[in-house]
Design a protein around this motif. Structure first.
Motif, short mmCIF file in Angstrom:
data_model
loop_
_atom_site.label_atom_id
_atom_site.label_comp_id
_atom_site.label_asym_id
_atom_site.label_seq_id
_atom_site.Cartn_x
_atom_site.Cartn_y
_atom_site.Cartn_z
N LEU A 169 8.25 44.67 62.31
CA LEU A 169 8.81 43.69 61.13
C LEU A 169 7.69 43.93 59.91
N PRO A 170 8.13 43.56 58.93
CA PRO A 170 6.97 42.40 58.12
C PRO A 170 6.23 42.00 58.28
N LEU A 196 12.13 49.19 56.88
CA LEU A 196 11.58 48.05 56.71
C LEU A 196 11.43 48.70 54.89
N ALA A 197 11.05 50.08 55.36
CA ALA A 197 10.01 50.29 53.37
C ALA A 197 11.55 50.68 52.73
N ALA A 198 12.26 50.94 53.26
CA ALA A 198 13.90 50.53 51.90
C ALA A 198 14.17 49.56 51.82
N GLY A 199 14.51 48.59 52.74
CA GLY A 199 14.36 46.97 52.40
C GLY A 199 13.54 45.79 51.41
N GLY A 206 2.29 49.91 51.81
CA GLY A 206 2.88 51.12 52.21
C GLY A 206 2.87 52.47 50.89
N GLY A 207 2.90 53.13 50.62
CA GLY A 207 3.40 54.29 49.66
C GLY A 207 2.99 55.75 49.70
N TYR A 208 2.47 56.06 48.49
CA TYR A 208 2.15 57.66 49.25
C TYR A 208 0.08 57.45 49.00
N GLY A 209 -0.01 57.24 49.66
CA GLY A 209 -1.23 56.64 49.27
C GLY A 209 -2.80 57.67 49.92
N SER A 210 -2.23 59.45 50.11
CA SER A 210 -2.77 60.45 49.83
C SER A 210 -2.38 62.17 49.93
N GLY A 211 -3.69 62.79 49.50
CA GLY A 211 -2.85 64.51 49.50
C GLY A 211 -3.96 65.12 48.56
N PHE A 212 -3.30 65.58 48.29
CA PHE A 212 -3.98 67.20 48.93
C PHE A 212 -4.68 68.11 47.18
N TYR A 213 -5.88 67.97 47.36
CA TYR A 213 -6.88 68.33 46.03
C TYR A 213 -6.93 69.32 46.02
N LEU A 214 -7.11 70.31 44.71
CA LEU A 214 -7.43 71.68 44.51
C LEU A 214 -9.12 71.08 43.88
N SER A 215 -10.16 71.92 44.79
CA SER A 215 -11.63 71.95 43.98
C SER A 215 -11.39 72.66 42.66
N LYS A 216 -11.77 72.31 41.82
CA LYS A 216 -12.63 72.83 40.94
C LYS A 216 -13.03 74.07 40.49
N ALA A 217 -13.94 74.25 41.84
CA ALA A 217 -15.34 75.14 41.94
C ALA A 217 -14.11 76.23 42.05
N THR A 218 -12.85 75.96 42.91
CA THR A 218 -12.27 77.00 43.79
C THR A 218 -11.06 77.63 42.24
#
Length: 445
Positions: free
Chosen positions: A309-310, A392-395, A326-338
Motif C-alpha cells: 500500500l502507499p 500501485l506504481a501505475a495508479g 520509485g522510478g528507475y534510479g540505477s543503471g549500467f555505467y560504462l567506464s571512460k577508461a574502458t
C-alpha cells in the motif's frame, strides 16, 4: 526416300548437339579442377583477442535477482568465448558498497561496467569524467534504443541533460502489509493514519512487531514519513529551498509511532536485512521496503498474504497518501577508461547491450518484481504482491526519487543518524534538520 533422308539428317543434327554439350561440360569440369589462386581462396578470420571485463553491481548477497543476473553473464560468455567476465558483487543492504564504488572510481580501479545509482550518488564520478555519456552509443544502436521504455531512459538523465546509466529494472516502494496478521487481530488495513496508529498500538501490546525498521539504515522510514508530511513537491525539493516545516512533522510522526511501540525492540542495532527477516518470518506485520524485497521472502504464509500500500498521509501535512517513491534510479555505467581502450571497447558495449536486452530485463524483472525498463515485457509470471506493486506504481499520481538522490551523501547520513536521536528524545526534529541543512550548504561550496 525423302522421308528417310530427313529422319537421318535430323538424327545427325541431334548427335552433333549432344557431342557439343558433352565437350562444354568436360571443359567446365576441367576448369573447376584447376587450383585456385591465392586471391580466390576464402580468407580465414583472425581469432578475436581475449578480453577480460569486470562488472560491479549490488546483485549479490540475498538479492532475489542474483541468479538471473549471473545467468545473463554466463549466457554472454558462452556466446563470446574470447570474453571473460568477473561478476563483482555486494549486497545493497551493506552500506560498504558505496565506499567501495567511491574508492574504485577515485583510484583508477573503476570497473568496466558499473551498476549503480543515478543522481547525487553518481554526481562526483560523472563530473570527474570517469564514465561516458550514453547518448551517442544509444543513437548508434537505434534498435537497442527503441527497445527501452522512454520513461526509463528519461529517469536516468543527469543534471547536464545527458544519460550516463542504462536502466535495467525500475522499482517502487511502499508499505508491505501481512493481511493475515491484520485479519487475525481484527484490524483494518492501514490505509489512513488513524488505522495505522490503531494497528501499531494493538499489535505492540500483543507482542507482534508492528513495523520492522532499523534506526541506522532508516532510508525508507525517512523518505516515506517526509513524503507523507510534505507531499511530492516538498519531498523532492530536498533542502535546496531551506527547511520545509513539513519535514519536521515527518520526524515528529516517527516519534509518535515509536511511543506507541511501532519499531522492533532492537531497532537501534539491527540492519535492513534483519528487519526484512522479521517480516519474512511472520514476526512483523508491516515493513517499508522496495519491490526487490519480496523476492527474498520464501515463507508461503507470508508471501501469499502480503500486499503493498502507499504509506498513509499524516494529519497536518500536505501529502495525499497516494504518492510513492520509485522510478528507475540505477543503471549500467560504462567506464571512460574502458571506452578509450580499443581492445575492450566493443566487447564492453556488446556486454552492456546484452545485459539490458529485452530478454534479460524480463528475467530480472520477474525475479525481483521490478518495473521492466524495456517496452513490451510480459509480467504474467510475477507473484501477486509484485502485481499489486505494479498496480500501485501505475495508479500513483506522482513518483518521487528517494531523498538520498536529491541531497549529498553526507547530508543523508545526518538525516539517518537523526532518526534514533529524535524518537528517543535526544534531539528535536528542528535540531536534526538544522544540522543536515548546514552540511548540505557546506557541501555545495
Amino acid at each position: 526416300m525423302k522421308r528417310s533422308s530427313l529422319i537421318l539428317l535430323s538424327m545427325m543434327v541431334v548427335f552433333a548437339m549432344f557431342l557439343a554439350a558433352c565437350g562444354k561440360a568436360e571443359e567446365k569440369n576441367t576448369a573447376s579442377e584447376q587450383p585456385k589462386t591465392e586471391s580466390e581462396k576464402p580468407k580465414e578470420e583472425a581469432p578475436k583477442k581475449d578480453v577480460k571485463l569486470r562488472v560491479f553491481s549490488t546483485f549479490g548477497g540475498t538479492d532475489a535477482a542474483r541468479e538471473a543476473f549471473q545467468a545473463a553473464i554466463d549466457d554472454f560468455v558462452s556466446k563470446n568465448p574470447n570474453v571473460k567476465v568477473e561478476n563483482d558483487t555486494m549486497s545493497a543492504n551493506d552500506d560498504g558498497f558505496r565506499t567501495k564504488v567511491n574508492t574504485d572510481m577515485n583510484s583508477g580501479n573503476e570497473p568496466d561496467l558499473l551498476f549503480y545509482f543515478v543522481g547525487a550518488d553518481a554526481q562526483g564520478f560523472v563530473d570527474a569524467g570517469k564514465v561516458v555519456s550514453m547518448n551517442d552509443i544509444l543513437d548508434a544502436n537505434p534498435e537497442w534504443k527503441a527497445g527501452f521504455n522512454p520513461t526509463a531512459l528519461e529517469n536516468t538523465r543527469m543534471q547536464d541533460g545527458n544519460i550516463y546509466a542504462i536502466p535495467l529494472t525500475g522499482y517502487y516502494e511502499g508499505l508491505f502489509v501481512n493481511k493475515k496478521i491484520f485479519a487475525d487481530n481484527n484490524l483494518e488495513l492501514p490505509t489512513d493514519w488513524d488505522k495505522l496508529k490503531t494497528a501499531v498500538s494493538t499489535l505492540s501490546k500483543k507482542g507482534i512487531i508492528p513495523l520492522a525498521a532499523p534506526f541506522d539504515q532508516s532510508h525508507y522510514v525517512i523518505e516515506h514519513f517526509i513524503l507523507s508530511a510534505a507531499g511530492a513537491k516538498g519531498h523532492d525539493s530536498g533542502l535546496a529551498n531551506g527547511i520545509d516545516p513539513n519535514w519536521e512533522k515527518g520526524y515528529a510522526a516517527m516519534k509518535e509511532l515509536y511511543d506507541l511501540g511501532a519499531f522492533p525492540k532492537d531497532a537501534a542495532t539491527i540492519d535492513l536485512s534483519m528487519a526484512s527477516n522479521y517480516y519474512a518470518e511472520g514476526k512483523a506485520a508491516m515493513i517499508i521496503e522496495g519491490s526487490w524485497a519480496s523476492g527474498a521472502w520464501k515463507e508461503p504464509a507470508v508471501i501469499d498474504n502480503t500486499t503493498i500500500l502507499p504509506f498513509p498521509a499524516m494529519p497536518g501535512g500536505v501529502g495525499t497518501g497516494k504518492e510513492i517513491i520509485g522510478g528507475y534510479g540505477s543503471g549500467f555505467y560504462l567506464s571512460k577508461a574502458t571506452y578509450d581502450n580499443a581492445d575492450k571497447k566493443d566487447a564492453a558495449i556488446e556486454l552492456l547491450k546484452h545485459m539490458t536486452s529485452k530478454d534479460v530485463i524480463e528475467k530480472i524483472s520477474l525475479a525481483n518484481g521490478g518495473l521492466p525498463a524495456a517496452a513490451g515485457v510480459e509480467t504474467k509470471g510475477a507473484t501477486q504482491v509484485a502485481n499489486d506493486g505494479f498496480a500501485l506504481a501505475a495508479g500513483a499520481p506522482s513518483v518521487s526519487r528517494p531523498i538520498d538522490n536529491v541531497v549529498a551523501p553526507e547530508t543523508f547520513s545526518t538525516l539517518r543518524a537523526g532518526v534514533q536521536a529524535v524518537v528517543t528524545g535526544k534531539k528535536s526534529p528542528a535540531e536534526v534538520l538544522k544540522e543536515a541543512k548546514e552540511i548540505e550548504d557546506a557541501n555545495k561550496k
